[in-house]
Design an enzyme around this catalytic site. Sequence first.
Site, mmCIF file in Angstrom:
data_model
loop_
_atom_site.group_PDB
_atom_site.id
_atom_site.type_symbol
_atom_site.label_atom_id
_atom_site.label_comp_id
_atom_site.label_asym_id
_atom_site.label_seq_id
_atom_site.Cartn_x
_atom_site.Cartn_y
_atom_site.Cartn_z
ATOM 1 N N LYS A 1 0.857 -1.197 0.000
ATOM 2 C CA LYS A 1 0.000 0.000 0.000
ATOM 3 C C LYS A 1 0.889 1.242 0.000
ATOM 4 O O LYS A 1 2.099 1.144 0.235
ATOM 5 C CB LYS A 1 -0.939 -0.033 1.202
ATOM 6 C CG LYS A 1 -0.246 -0.031 2.537
ATOM 7 C CD LYS A 1 -1.203 -0.363 3.671
ATOM 8 C CE LYS A 1 -0.451 -0.431 4.979
ATOM 9 N NZ LYS A 1 -1.000 0.354 6.043
ATOM 10 N N TYR B 1 13.583 32.119 1.744
ATOM 11 C CA TYR B 1 12.382 32.850 2.155
ATOM 12 C C TYR B 1 12.471 33.304 3.609
ATOM 13 O O TYR B 1 12.834 32.532 4.494
ATOM 14 C CB TYR B 1 11.153 31.945 2.026
ATOM 15 C CG TYR B 1 10.724 31.691 0.597
ATOM 16 C CD1 TYR B 1 10.547 32.729 -0.303
ATOM 17 C CD2 TYR B 1 10.480 30.396 0.168
ATOM 18 C CE1 TYR B 1 10.150 32.488 -1.605
ATOM 19 C CE2 TYR B 1 10.073 30.142 -1.136
ATOM 20 C CZ TYR B 1 9.914 31.195 -2.021
ATOM 21 O OH TYR B 1 9.526 30.948 -3.299
HETATM 22 C C1 LIG Z 1 -3.204 -4.435 8.207
HETATM 23 C C2 LIG Z 1 -1.727 -4.230 8.002
HETATM 24 N N1 LIG Z 1 -0.922 -5.297 7.982
HETATM 25 C C3 LIG Z 1 0.411 -5.183 7.819
HETATM 26 C C4 LIG Z 1 0.992 -3.949 7.669
HETATM 27 C C5 LIG Z 1 2.473 -3.857 7.469
HETATM 28 O O1 LIG Z 1 3.106 -3.213 8.531
HETATM 29 P P1 LIG Z 1 4.704 -3.049 8.527
HETATM 30 O O2 LIG Z 1 4.990 -2.060 7.450
HETATM 31 O O3 LIG Z 1 5.029 -2.516 9.873
HETATM 32 O O4 LIG Z 1 5.267 -4.378 8.230
HETATM 33 C C6 LIG Z 1 0.199 -2.803 7.705
HETATM 34 C C7 LIG Z 1 0.808 -1.477 7.614
HETATM 35 O O5 LIG Z 1 0.499 -0.542 8.291
HETATM 36 C C8 LIG Z 1 -1.209 -2.953 7.876
HETATM 37 O O6 LIG Z 1 -2.021 -1.884 7.900
#
Ligand SMILES: Cc1ncc(COP(=O)(O)O)c(C=O)c1O
Length: 396
Positions: free
Chosen positions: A55, A280
Amino acid sequence: MTARQIRARAFSSALSVADWGGRATRAEVNLDVIAANVRALRRVARSRELMAVVKGDAYGHGAAAVGQIALENGASWLGVYTVGEGVRLRSAGITAPTIVFGPFERGEAADIVRHRLTPAISSLEAGQKLQDAAAGTAVAFHVKIDTGLNRSGIEPAAALPLLESLSRFPALQAQGILTHFACADEPARPENVQQLATFLDVLRVLEGAGHRFAVRHAANTGATLSLPESHLDMVRCGIGVCGYYPSEKVARSTSLRPALSLLTKVTRLHDLPAGAGIGYGHEFVCTRPTRVALAPIGYGDGLPRTLGLGVGRVIVRDRLVPIVGRISMDQITIDVTDILNVRIGDPVTIIGASDDAEHSADDLAAEAGTISYDILCGILPRVPRLYVKDGRLRAG
Ligand SMILES: Cc1ncc(COP(=O)(O)O)c(C=O)c1O
């Protein structure tokens, strides 16, 4: 080779800024390093499945490129937050099972069905939207239990009634069940084992009532590295895939290396007398005759504005030197007075390493008062992504 040189190799593809013909400011993502990180996490997870959480455009690294290389190196699932992120993976030709963690609207439910994405749901309304969009297609879903993060998910006591109701939707198939830890970046916190115990209790109740889940999952990178009993059927790693540990407190027994370098170059050098203001508001005033280097990166590229006025540092000619004036949308000014022989065109490393200096996303985050996740996700689309694969560099 020293540990620092190994990290420098991981960080940098060592392409000179002049070589690629595009914008000097760019992020170089070493996919060979991502591959090694995925294999290392896979070893920690042993026989469990590994989800690469991509993501936020794989934490700024590029979701399709990272997702693809992760799948080639032992990940079997991908995780995104929005339906749009999932659809973009499908458009890039990725067909692997992909969880959508976030909520979705009615129109997006149709995309979930069309692109065979796997929603994580925790309400009857979400189930209804999927049922309405299914049009005869079976839709696999995972149910999310809120075991103590107190953010999203169904409360443990309401899980069984929800599952009973969802099982009345003919199109829906419960494939998995998940929870998410609140404090996995601090392994000693009692909340971690409490949340896991709550999750296992919910599972017992649901399984006792005849509900079966092929994929039970809870662990993010922190829990993958520090809480093996939470691995269950699958671990979900995001920041670890990128080569970072979630915090100082998480065990470093597994070697992870940062894969992204954020680079630019010196475009102007000028000498200012003591008393001259820079940038600035002239909020930074030179206390000595100062040689200032200009570089074309700013908050319009995702560099936090709070790093100006001597707070943030960058690497020039193997030395960490301060950003002096205010950070503007497109440019920074750097105090290079103490470095000999700086030239226009010299590389400026915002995140990365040289032979004798290192400045990771963790370092930048500490300077900016935030965490590596925020810094990496914050690198904006205007920064071109270049990828190193099999030791060779290509534009993204
Ligand atoms: C539901 C879920 N699982 C796993 C992760 C992965 O977390 P990390 O980046 O700490 O491994 C996230 C990230 O926030 C998440 O929202």
